[in-house]
Design an enzyme around this catalytic site. Structure first.
Site, short mmCIF file in Angstrom:
data_model
loop_
_atom_site.label_atom_id
_atom_site.label_comp_id
_atom_site.label_asym_id
_atom_site.label_seq_id
_atom_site.Cartn_x
_atom_site.Cartn_y
_atom_site.Cartn_z
N GLY A 14 0.86 -1.18 0.00
CA GLY A 14 0.00 0.00 0.00
C GLY A 14 0.89 1.23 0.00
N ALA A 16 2.32 2.96 2.36
CA ALA A 16 3.51 2.95 3.21
C ALA A 16 4.59 2.05 2.62
CB ALA A 16 3.14 2.49 4.63
N LYS A 36 -0.05 -9.82 -0.35
CA LYS A 36 -0.77 -11.10 -0.39
C LYS A 36 -1.87 -11.07 -1.45
CE LYS A 36 -3.83 -10.18 3.60
NZ LYS A 36 -4.25 -10.67 4.91
N ALA A 47 -8.99 4.55 -0.81
CA ALA A 47 -9.12 5.86 -0.16
C ALA A 47 -9.71 6.87 -1.13
CB ALA A 47 -7.76 6.34 0.34
N GLU A 108 -12.47 18.39 5.12
CA GLU A 108 -13.11 17.18 5.64
C GLU A 108 -13.40 17.34 7.12
OE1 GLU A 108 -11.63 13.34 4.69
OE2 GLU A 108 -10.83 13.97 2.78
N HIS A 219 -16.31 4.58 10.48
CA HIS A 219 -16.73 5.61 9.54
C HIS A 219 -18.22 5.76 9.67
CE1 HIS A 219 -17.23 8.08 6.06
NE2 HIS A 219 -15.92 8.21 5.99
N ARG A 261 -15.22 12.20 13.48
CA ARG A 261 -15.90 10.97 13.06
C ARG A 261 -16.59 10.22 14.18
NH1 ARG A 261 -11.75 8.70 8.61
NH2 ARG A 261 -12.57 10.05 6.99
N HIS A 318 -13.46 1.27 10.27
CA HIS A 318 -12.79 1.98 9.18
C HIS A 318 -11.28 2.06 9.35
CE1 HIS A 318 -12.47 4.67 5.85
NE2 HIS A 318 -12.06 5.69 6.59
N ARG A 353 -8.43 9.30 14.74
CA ARG A 353 -7.65 9.88 13.64
C ARG A 353 -8.37 11.06 12.98
NH1 ARG A 353 -7.67 8.07 7.63
NH2 ARG A 353 -9.78 7.59 8.28
N LEU A 359 -2.93 8.67 5.07
CA LEU A 359 -2.09 8.52 3.88
C LEU A 359 -0.81 9.34 4.07
CD1 LEU A 359 -4.72 8.64 0.98
CD2 LEU A 359 -3.48 6.65 1.79
C1 FAD Z 1 -12.57 2.95 2.06
C2 FAD Z 1 -11.42 3.68 2.69
C3 FAD Z 1 -11.25 5.05 2.46
C4 FAD Z 1 -10.18 5.73 3.06
N1 FAD Z 1 -9.98 7.06 2.76
C5 FAD Z 1 -8.87 7.69 3.23
C6 FAD Z 1 -8.56 9.02 2.82
O1 FAD Z 1 -9.26 9.63 2.02
N2 FAD Z 1 -7.44 9.61 3.32
C7 FAD Z 1 -6.60 8.96 4.20
O2 FAD Z 1 -5.59 9.53 4.62
N3 FAD Z 1 -6.88 7.69 4.59
C8 FAD Z 1 -7.98 7.05 4.11
N4 FAD Z 1 -8.24 5.76 4.50
C9 FAD Z 1 -7.24 5.05 5.32
C10 FAD Z 1 -6.04 4.73 4.46
O3 FAD Z 1 -6.47 4.37 3.17
C11 FAD Z 1 -5.23 3.60 5.05
O4 FAD Z 1 -4.98 3.83 6.41
C12 FAD Z 1 -3.90 3.48 4.32
O5 FAD Z 1 -4.12 3.35 2.93
C13 FAD Z 1 -3.12 2.29 4.84
O6 FAD Z 1 -2.00 2.16 4.03
P1 FAD Z 1 -0.93 1.03 4.37
O7 FAD Z 1 0.14 1.19 3.35
O8 FAD Z 1 -0.59 1.11 5.78
O9 FAD Z 1 -1.72 -0.35 4.17
P2 FAD Z 1 -2.66 -0.87 3.01
O10 FAD Z 1 -2.86 0.11 1.92
O11 FAD Z 1 -3.88 -1.42 3.66
O12 FAD Z 1 -1.82 -2.06 2.37
C14 FAD Z 1 -1.61 -3.26 3.07
C15 FAD Z 1 -0.74 -4.15 2.21
O13 FAD Z 1 -0.29 -5.25 3.00
C16 FAD Z 1 -0.46 -6.46 2.29
N5 FAD Z 1 -0.53 -7.54 3.29
C17 FAD Z 1 -1.32 -7.63 4.39
N6 FAD Z 1 -1.04 -8.75 5.08
C18 FAD Z 1 -0.05 -9.39 4.41
C19 FAD Z 1 0.67 -10.59 4.61
N7 FAD Z 1 0.43 -11.41 5.65
N8 FAD Z 1 1.62 -10.93 3.71
C20 FAD Z 1 1.89 -10.13 2.64
N9 FAD Z 1 1.23 -8.98 2.39
C21 FAD Z 1 0.28 -8.61 3.27
C22 FAD Z 1 -1.70 -6.21 1.45
O14 FAD Z 1 -1.78 -7.10 0.36
C23 FAD Z 1 -1.44 -4.77 1.01
O15 FAD Z 1 -0.53 -4.76 -0.06
C24 FAD Z 1 -9.30 5.05 3.92
C25 FAD Z 1 -9.49 3.69 4.16
C26 FAD Z 1 -10.53 3.00 3.56
C27 FAD Z 1 -10.71 1.55 3.83
#
Ligand code: FAD
Length: 496
Positions: A14, A16, A36, A47, A108, A219, A261, A318, A353, A359
């Site tokens: 994702g 990060a 995965k 998002a 927001e 949410h 929220r 959420h 949050r 993000l």
């Molecule tokens: C519908 C929705 C809308 C949102 N809108 C916003 C917004 O507008 N602005 C904002 O700032 N935040 C928003 N958020 C929150 C934000 O999107 C997330 O907090 C953020 O994207 C998380 O990013 P991340 O890189 O930590 O993880 P993620 O983007 O969740 O990525 C996780 C990754 O880990 C991998 N993974 C998980 N477990 C394993 C494993 N065991 N082995 C290998 N790979 C694994 C997955 O395949 C994926 O690639 C929203 C969230 C949702 C659900």
């Protein structure tokens, strides 16, 4: 079993994970990213709202104050300031890379000014992630599930991974967890199916501290299937109505539909109980279809027409405020193990949050964690795989029902006790990693997190640090973190 070796292994692709990989490869490191699920994966591409960036130096203070206010006394000010101060540098870089941020920031919930930058209407996360992935040189392996961490002494030295062609042992100088949250612990959630808290469970097995898991943000406005109706819709004029057709938010909070929220989620929950339903009227938004194409499409997929009538909404799990505790460089306290993004708990979000700060945190902390991990590299010689935690996945629906009933927007002590008794009775097992399947591993992660979350929620509920309890004046509430190492919980003053 095949085996390979890299400098930095990043679990999760994702925002990060990918931003971390970009930072690491510019330092010349050999990086491997695992996801995965097929790309684009995780919550990031879902998002809608955007990324919150302070507009200028003056707005940095206002952004900080908004973050502190939303976080209910538990935001660590130094952490928040440090992340927000660095934000403009990342926006500049992303613009230089050609990411199509809209020039006009939007507002927001919880933000005192319009400072959220969106991309492609409500496709912010998808376009951000695509833009980052397009620049990436390092390999990304889709369909590769990290089942357990490899350890050598007390140091994390890679992961045991289940890929489409069988198991792979990946040895690494350091591991960065970027595996996202655990919304799938609840039956109605905005999160994708893979949000099962795997990274938190892996870190727990390796001895890292999990913190503040009981703070789950709901949410306030999801469609009945969990599809999110972005907060930005309310920012642009949508209003909430109860089943009697009354606008109710101003009765609950002076900020009305733009209250934080948790306040909106609780009000929506109460009005649903009281009147039988809550609806969001999107018709006040000019050019609705153009501005929020995803929302309109999700509603239409359920046979609803937001251009003609208000659509039914409910609160949905959420965002996980808590997670693996890290310092400001993403270090977990376990040698060789780093974490960034939703899997981590830095102290930025406190108990709640502020919209679109996550993000941003993924970007800032992804880069920092990658840099810190590269400074700590070691060469593993003979690491061993930790056992995996598994649960029979057929037990998950009942666990989710308990979580929804007793650990959702409204929490009561007796209900939490009953839910905990159920969760503690679940047959969570340690299995050799080669015996774990994806459904059993994900169920195991969720069950472990349920136990810890319920214990933390109970402790919080019994104390004056409830944070979400309205019957307590804010000044009488104690601010402290709850930390779990193994199954031992401890109370730690906020800011430590
Ligand atoms: C519908 C929705 C809308 C949102 N809108 C916003 C917004 O507008 N602005 C904002 O700032 N935040 C928003 N958020 C929150 C934000 O999107 C997330 O907090 C953020 O994207 C998380 O990013 P991340 O890189 O930590 O993880 P993620 O983007 O969740 O990525 C996780 C990754 O880990 C991998 N993974 C998980 N477990 C394993 C494993 N065991 N082995 C290998 N790979 C694994 C997955 O395949 C994926 O690639 C929203 C969230 C949702 C659900």
């Amino acid at each position: 079993m095949r085996s390979r070796s890299v400098d930095l292994l990043i679990l999760g692709a994702g925002v990060a994970g990918v931003y971390a990989a970009l930072a690491a490869e510019t330092e010349g490191a050999r990086v491997l990213l695992l996801s995965k699920d097929p790309l684009p994966s995780g919550s990031t591409p879902w998002a809608q709202g955007g990324v919150a960036f302070p507009l200028d130096d003056e707005d940095l203070e206002a952004h900080l104050q908004d973050t502190l206010r939303a976080g209910r006394g538990l935001v660590e000010e130094g952490v928040a300031r440090s992340i927000l101060e660095e934000a403009p540098r990342h926006l500049e870089r992303l613009l230089a890379w050609g990411l199509p941020f809209h020039p006009e920031p939007t507002r927001e919930g919880g933000h005192s000014r319009a400072r959220v930058r969106h991309l492609g209407g409500d496709r912010s996360g998808l376009l951000l992630l695509r833009g980052l992935l397009a620049r990436l040189q390092s390999p990304v392996r889709e369909g590769h599930l990290a089942v357990s961490l490899l350890v050598e002494g007390k140091r994390v030295a890679g992961a045991w991974v289940l890929g489409p062609e069988g198991p792979v042992e990946v040895r690494a100088g350091a591991v960065l967890l970027a595996t996202g949250g655990f919304g799938r612990l609840f039956p109605v959630t905005t999160n994708p199916p893979g949000a099962t808290g795997d990274g938190m469970a892996l870190a727990h097995r390796a001895g890292a501290v999990l913190r503040d898991l009981e703070f789950v943000q709901f949410h306030p406005t999801a469609l009945p299937d969990g599809a999110l109706v972005s907060e930005a819709c309310r920012g642009e004029g949508a209003i909430l109505l109860n089943a009697l057709g009354e606008r109710f938010m101003p009765r609950y909070d002076p900020l009305g539909e733009l209250a934080p929220r948790d306040a909106v989620a609780r009000a929506v929950f109460r009005e649903r109980e009281r009147t039988g339903g809550v609806f969001l009227d999107l018709r006040p938004i000019p050019r609705l279809e153009e501005r929020f194409p995803t929302v309109v499409a999700s509603a239409r997929a359920l046979g609803l027409d937001p251009l003609k009538e208000p659509i039914p909404v409910a609160p949905a799990a959420h965002y996980a405020m808590g997670g693996v505790k890290t310092d400001l460089r993403g270090f977990t306290g376990v040698e060789g193990l780093y974490a960034a993004g939703e899997v981590a708990s830095t102290g930025l979000h406190g108990a709640n949050r502020l919209a679109s700060n996550s993000l941003l945190e993924g970007l800032v902390m992804g880069e920092r964690a990658a840099r810190a991990a590269l400074e700590s590299l070691s060469s593993p010689r003979a690491p061993e795989a930790l056992p995996a935690l598994t649960l029979d996945p057929s037990l998950l629906p009942e666990l989710r029902r308990w979580m929804a009933r007793e650990a959702g927007v409204v929490r009561r002590r007796e209900g939490l006790e009953e839910a905990l008794a159920f969760a503690e009775g679940l047959p969570l097992e340690e299995a050799p990693p080669d015996r774990a399947t994806r459904p059993a591993l994900e169920a195991g992660s969720l069950a472990l997190l349920a136990r810890l979350l319920l214990r933390m929620a109970l402790l919080r509920e019994e104390s004056r640090g409830a944070h979400f309890r309205e019957d307590f004046p804010r000044e009488a509430q104690e601010a402290y973190h709850l930390e779990a190492q193994g199954f031992t919980l401890s109370r730690v003053p906020a800011g430590v």
